[in-house]
Design an enzyme around this catalytic site. Structure first.
Site, PDB file in Angstrom:
ATOM      1  N   GLY A   1      77.731 -65.475  59.278  1.00  0.00           N
ATOM      2  CA  GLY A   1      78.589 -66.007  60.441  1.00  0.00           C
ATOM      3  C   GLY A   1      78.030 -67.491  61.128  1.00  0.00           C
ATOM      4  O   GLY A   1      78.572 -68.116  61.878  1.00  0.00           O
TER       5      GLY A   1
ATOM      6  N   GLU B   1      73.514 -61.602  55.936  1.00  0.00           N
ATOM      7  CA  GLU B   1      74.547 -62.066  54.763  1.00  0.00           C
ATOM      8  C   GLU B   1      74.981 -63.241  54.988  1.00  0.00           C
ATOM      9  O   GLU B   1      76.339 -63.498  55.125  1.00  0.00           O
ATOM     10  CB  GLU B   1      75.816 -61.288  54.609  1.00  0.00           C
ATOM     11  CG  GLU B   1      75.310 -59.824  54.800  1.00  0.00           C
ATOM     12  CD  GLU B   1      76.632 -58.999  54.649  1.00  0.00           C
ATOM     13  OE1 GLU B   1      76.735 -58.042  53.874  1.00  0.00           O
ATOM     14  OE2 GLU B   1      77.588 -59.158  55.331  1.00  0.00           O
TER      15      GLU B   1
ATOM     16  N   GLY C   1      76.905 -67.143  54.087  1.00  0.00           N
ATOM     17  CA  GLY C   1      77.302 -67.512  53.280  1.00  0.00           C
ATOM     18  C   GLY C   1      77.817 -69.027  53.705  1.00  0.00           C
ATOM     19  O   GLY C   1      76.708 -69.983  52.952  1.00  0.00           O
TER      20      GLY C   1
ATOM     21  N   CYS D   1     102.672 -81.774  47.711  1.00  0.00           N
ATOM     22  CA  CYS D   1     103.818 -81.837  47.952  1.00  0.00           C
ATOM     23  C   CYS D   1     104.051 -81.040  49.441  1.00  0.00           C
ATOM     24  O   CYS D   1     104.917 -80.101  49.492  1.00  0.00           O
ATOM     25  CB  CYS D   1     105.011 -81.358  47.148  1.00  0.00           C
ATOM     26  SG  CYS D   1     104.976 -82.604  45.525  1.00  0.00           S
TER      27      CYS D   1
HETATM   28  C1  LIG Z   1      82.351 -63.676  54.999  1.00  0.00           C
HETATM   29  C2  LIG Z   1      81.251 -62.711  55.186  1.00  0.00           C
HETATM   30  C3  LIG Z   1      79.902 -63.145  55.530  1.00  0.00           C
HETATM   31  C4  LIG Z   1      79.540 -64.502  55.396  1.00  0.00           C
HETATM   32  O1  LIG Z   1      80.166 -65.297  56.338  1.00  0.00           O
HETATM   33  P1  LIG Z   1      79.562 -66.742  56.704  1.00  0.00           P
HETATM   34  O2  LIG Z   1      80.369 -67.250  57.819  1.00  0.00           O
HETATM   35  O3  LIG Z   1      80.186 -67.611  55.514  1.00  0.00           O
HETATM   36  O4  LIG Z   1      78.091 -66.766  56.979  1.00  0.00           O
HETATM   37  C5  LIG Z   1      79.157 -61.888  55.472  1.00  0.00           C
HETATM   38  N1  LIG Z   1      79.193 -60.648  55.577  1.00  0.00           N
HETATM   39  C6  LIG Z   1      80.956 -60.408  55.441  1.00  0.00           C
HETATM   40  C7  LIG Z   1      81.015 -58.873  55.277  1.00  0.00           C
HETATM   41  C8  LIG Z   1      81.912 -61.332  55.234  1.00  0.00           C
HETATM   42  O5  LIG Z   1      82.759 -60.962  54.866  1.00  0.00           O
END
Ligand SMILES: *Cc1c(COP(=O)(O)O)cnc(C)c1O
Length: 461
Positions: free
Chosen positions: A270, A312, A314, A383
């Site tokens: 996050g 985690e 992303g 479009c």
């Molecule tokens: C999307 C997601 C993340 C990563 O979130 P980011 O904001 O991209 O860091 C981590 N854990 C779960 C379960 C997610 O769905």
């Protein structure tokens, strides 16, 4: 660490908002290797962007290996430094899941989190080991669950249906699971990417904790190793994650009452990134420190052993590592109203502006030292009137054929890309030390027809 993006601002007259030293990739608008070369072109990973475009065409995702690897290392190092127990970083691969990205992230010692059979398949094909793979999702199919069981990755169970299904699918080997719980924490981000509040489609409700723990503790086929929460995405405040550490450790002590031996706490991802000069996210290090210290303090207070701590990320891993290059085409000037500068992609390669009203910044790669003289809207070619890549962009004078580069497009761009208007999906190149390797081929018109079937009786008309 001093970012070379400072060089861009110093040598280029073109508006480049990053002027201070950058310590963390998620605080940089451009990849860490970005600079202006002697031809006044933008260079990333030692490659001239104008040359890359000549070689690979546009739209083109340009992924900088050094920025991605730096972010991976910063996460690992920060958790190693601030957490006395064991920790594991796992990449939330929905941000950008393809073979090369999975392989690179795994080679940095990160695990991978997947949210579908397709993402799981890709990570496996990339050579990622199942013992560091975590399978999320609020409605996994029976096929996906069976696949996850066969593979032996950890399944992050979201709801009662899934829990019961797993019990019925289990064979001789207990299934390694985690439980996703809703912490009831609000964070300030876009409504569509908020997940920790009570009214969320994800995870078990807090008032079901006792019944879930009681149920799981009675199931020898389920080996519940951990608890998970994820409160949302593109978060700038540290408070929400600090609060989350306290909530999760309370869960841990409650689980102990049910004799569940939980060894892992997964705090989710996050952390936000800088999309514009006004975005000011905390560094990876600052985020990690708050989480590690929060978990340690809460565990001490409750006299609990430190769990293995998992995060985690992303977006903050991959987002800043990529830019998207487009070719400028039509320019429509509506006197006293607006100028539209149109590019050869748009919502099909970057659906975030139309989905979340996301704001981006851009530069013109072949005019890096020219003054910024116009305020324009950068329009996509789809479009839809809403297909605007950037509502307000400061650009130098441009003409058809110029190369417009949108920054910080690594996360949720390729992974959300579509074939809307039957545009083939773009190619992606990985750049590093002056070398460029194709990691995703540009789709062709044949690719567009690959899944099309024309029934016999429609063949003649
Ligand atoms: C999307 C997601 C993340 C990563 O979130 P980011 O904001 O991209 O860091 C981590 N854990 C779960 C379960 C997610 O769905």
């Amino acid at each position: 660490m001093v970012s070379t993006s400072t060089t861009v601002a110093a040598s280029g007259r073109q508006y480049l908002p990053v002027t201070t030293d950058i310590s963390s990739p998620n605080q940089s608008l451009l990849p860490l290797t970005a600079r202006v070369n002697s031809q006044q072109h933008l260079e990333v990973g030692g490659c001239d962007v104008v040359d890359l475009v000549k070689r690979f065409g546009t739209p083109l995702y340009i992924l900088d290996e050094e920025t991605l690897r730096t972010a991976c290392r910063q996460y690992r190092q920060a958790f190693e430094q601030h957490y006395p127990g064991e920790s594991l970083m796992i990449y939330a691969s929905k941000a950008w899941n393809c073979l090369a990205v999975c392989a690179m992230v795994a080679s940095e010692g990160l695990g991978i989190d997947v949210v579908s059979g397709g993402e799981l398949y890709t990570a496996l094909q990339a050579g990622v080991k199942p013992d560091i793979m975590y399978f999320h999702g609020n409605n996994k199919s029976i096929d996906e669950l069976q696949m996850a069981i066969e593979v032996g990755c950890t399944i992050v169970v979201d709801n009662w249906l899934e829990l019961r299904t797993l019990v019925s699918l289990a064979g001789d080997q207990p299934i390694r699971i985690m439980l996703r719980l809703t912490p009831g924490i609000e964070c300030h981000t876009h409504e569509y990417i908020r997940t920790g509040h009570l009214d969320s489609k994800f995870g078990f409700d807090p008032d079901q904790l006792d019944s879930v723990f009681a149920f799981v503790s009675q199931q020898p086929q389920l080996n519940c190793v951990g608890l998970h929460a994820h409160i949302g995405s593109q978060i700038f405040e540290l408070q929400a994650h600090q609060d989350l550490t306290g909530v999760m450790v309370q869960w841990l002590s409650k689980a102990a009452q049910y004799e569940l031996s939980i060894q892992e706490l997964d705090i989710g991802g996050g952390l936000g990134i800088r999309y514009t000069e006004s975005d000011d996210p905390p560094s990876i290090e600052a985020w990690a420190k708050v989480i590690c210290e929060g978990i340690v303090a809460a565990c001490r207070a409750q006299n609990l052993a430190l769990p293995k701590l998992i995060a985690e990320p992303g977006r903050s891993l991959i987002g800043p590592a990529c830019v998207t290059a487009y070719t400028i085409g039509n320019q429509k000037v509506i006197p006293n109203i607006r100028t539209y500068v149109t590019v050869d992609g748009g919502m099909s390669d970057n659906p975030r502006p139309i989905t979340y009203q996301s704001v981006y910044r851009s530069v013109v790669a072949n005019r890096m030292s020219e003054p910024l003289t116009q305020k324009v809207a950068v329009a996509g070619k789809h479009c839809e009137s809403g297909d605007i890549v950037i509502k307000q962009a400061d650009l130098p004078e441009t003409q058809a054929g110029d190369v417009l580069v949108v920054m910080a497009t690594g996360a949720y761009n390729y992974s959300m890309a579509s074939n809307y208007n039957r545009l083939p999906r773009p190619a992606a190149v990985l750049v590093h030390h002056g070398e460029a390797n194709l990691i995703l081929q540009r789709e062709t018109y044949q690719d567009l027809l690959r899944q099309d079937c024309l029934p016999e009786r429609l063949k003649e008309f």
